[in-house]
Write an enzyme that holds these catalytic residues in place. Structure first.
Site, PDB file in Angstrom:
ATOM      1  N   ALA A  96       1.549  -8.084  18.256  1.00 36.30           N
ATOM      2  CA  ALA A  96       2.648  -8.908  18.336  1.00 36.30           C
ATOM      3  C   ALA A  96       3.879  -8.452  19.110  1.00 36.30           C
ATOM      4  O   ALA A  96       5.254  -9.135  18.909  1.00 36.30           O
ATOM      5  CB  ALA A  96       3.426  -8.193  16.457  1.00 36.30           C
ATOM      6  N   GLY A 112      -0.631  -9.162  12.562  1.00 43.82           N
ATOM      7  CA  GLY A 112      -0.984  -7.811  13.424  1.00 43.82           C
ATOM      8  C   GLY A 112      -2.718  -7.246  11.650  1.00 43.82           C
ATOM      9  O   GLY A 112      -2.215  -6.007  11.362  1.00 43.82           O
ATOM     10  N   HIS A 171       0.705  -1.122   0.223  1.00 36.13           N
ATOM     11  CA  HIS A 171      -0.121  -0.035  -0.366  1.00 36.13           C
ATOM     12  C   HIS A 171       0.768   1.282  -0.166  1.00 36.13           C
ATOM     13  O   HIS A 171       0.313   2.529   0.332  1.00 36.13           O
ATOM     14  CB  HIS A 171      -0.474  -0.309   1.287  1.00 36.13           C
ATOM     15  CG  HIS A 171      -1.853  -0.971   0.857  1.00 36.13           C
ATOM     16  ND1 HIS A 171      -2.400  -1.381   2.685  1.00 36.13           N
ATOM     17  CD2 HIS A 171      -2.272  -1.663   0.187  1.00 36.13           C
ATOM     18  CE1 HIS A 171      -3.532  -2.604   1.992  1.00 36.13           C
ATOM     19  NE2 HIS A 171      -3.030  -2.556   0.934  1.00 36.13           N
ATOM     20  N   PRO A 222      -4.407 -10.470  18.290  1.00 38.95           N
ATOM     21  CA  PRO A 222      -4.613 -10.994  19.778  1.00 38.95           C
ATOM     22  C   PRO A 222      -6.302 -11.613  19.986  1.00 38.95           C
ATOM     23  O   PRO A 222      -6.758 -13.049  20.315  1.00 38.95           O
ATOM     24  CB  PRO A 222      -4.822  -9.618  20.553  1.00 38.95           C
ATOM     25  CG  PRO A 222      -4.379  -8.900  20.043  1.00 38.95           C
ATOM     26  CD  PRO A 222      -4.001  -9.390  19.092  1.00 38.95           C
ATOM     27  N   CYS A 243       3.676  13.006 -12.906  1.00 34.40           N
ATOM     28  CA  CYS A 243       5.155  13.011 -13.249  1.00 34.40           C
ATOM     29  C   CYS A 243       5.455  11.407 -12.812  1.00 34.40           C
ATOM     30  O   CYS A 243       6.018  11.124 -12.859  1.00 34.40           O
ATOM     31  CB  CYS A 243       6.105  13.659 -14.233  1.00 34.40           C
ATOM     32  SG  CYS A 243       6.935  14.595 -13.081  1.00 34.40           S
TER      33      CYS A 243
END
Ligand code: APR
Ligand code: ZN
Length: 254
Positions: free
Chosen positions: A239, A195, A119, A222, A130
């Site tokens: 994490a 996550g 992303h 979780p 440009c």
């Protein structure tokens, strides 16, 4: 210590190639908000239609530019967490390739091998016309001002506005990043999903593709995500707790 199935430990221990597929939860313990967590999620506090679409950009470039500069400043003011560092430790004796949906640079700053930013990145602004990368000091998040609306810089080549280097809803993912992500998934003997709610496509199709190819998918979250039906083993932990525990378990001699 969170429970980790012996099969998950063995799969990682035996793997030469481990591909990690990360989402916003990877950076949560660094203090970077996720998108959809109750109360704290960015999309609980901001309207993505007003900030994260091409229409939002063409409608109000200063609002969009200012918001992404604020997000980039948040990242600049934070550090990788124990989860990022665990991935670097895991890479000591196997290849750990990171495919991330995140636009922060915390994986890189921890020394993780990032093969794809699906992303985009908060730190890769470019000309909206440009496409020339823009590195002016007025785009440096350290210089971000605490204002809601900030006029975007102007491209020195074609004088068009400089845009954030992220992928907005409705935009195509960067072709080269997608190709590298597909290759990283295909090469893996195990995929670790960390996550992510697993509801944004095409990114979420990558763990599904791994499972379909018989590659074990381990999830660190979780709570169960939308990818739960393709997850072979879940480590029900954040994490910053689950990944260090996994790395310790893998390092212990069987
Ligand atoms: N450790 C691990 N997982 C966590 C933690 C944590 N400390 N805290 C939250 N989570 C989990 C949540 O349970 C949730 O499953 O992280 C996930 C965050 O989901 P989202 O907020 O939807 O983030 P993400 O999946 O990365 O969003 C995907 O949506 O808005 C777009 O482009 C944006 O890349 C983003 C995409
Ligand atoms: Zn330009």
């Amino acid at each position: 210590e969170p429970y980790i199935s012996p099969a998950a430990i063995e799969a990682v221990r035996a793997a030469e190639w481990v591909t990690v597929f990360s989402g916003a939860g990877m950076s949560a313990e660094s203090g970077i908000p996720t998108f959809r967590d109750a109360q704290t999620g960015l999309w609980e506090r901001f309207d993505p239609a007003q900030l994260a679409t091409p229409e939002a950009w063409s409608g109000d470039p200063a609002l969009v530019w200012g918001w992404y500069q604020w997000r980039a400043r948040l990242v600049r003011d934070t550090e990788p967490n124990a989860g990022h560092r665990a991935l670097t430790a895991l890479a000591a004796d196997r290849s750990v390739l990171v495919v991330t949906q995140n636009v922060d640079d915390l994986h890189e700053r921890a020394g993780n091998e990032v093969v794809a930013h699906l992303h985009g990145s908060l730190f890769a602004p470019r000309c909206s016309h440009c496409e020339t990368p823009y590195r002016g000091v007025d785009a440096d998040p350290d210089n971000a001002v605490e204002q809601v609306r900030v006029e975007p810089p102007t491209c020195p080549i074609c004088l068009s506005p400089v845009r954030p280097g992220v992928v907005w809803f409705g935009e195509a993912l960067p072709g080269d990043a997608w190709t590298r992500a597909e290759q990283a998934i295909a090469a893996a003997q195990v995929v670790i999903v960390v996550g992510t709610s697993g509801i944004v496509y095409p990114a979420a199709s990558l763990p599904e593709r791994a499972a379909g190819a018989g590659i074990p998918v381990i999830e660190v979250n979780p709570v169960a995500s939308a990818l739960d039906d393709v997850v072979a083993h879940r480590i029900a932990a954040p994490a910053g707790v689950g990944l260090p525990a996994l790395v310790r378990a893998v390092a212990e001699r069987p």
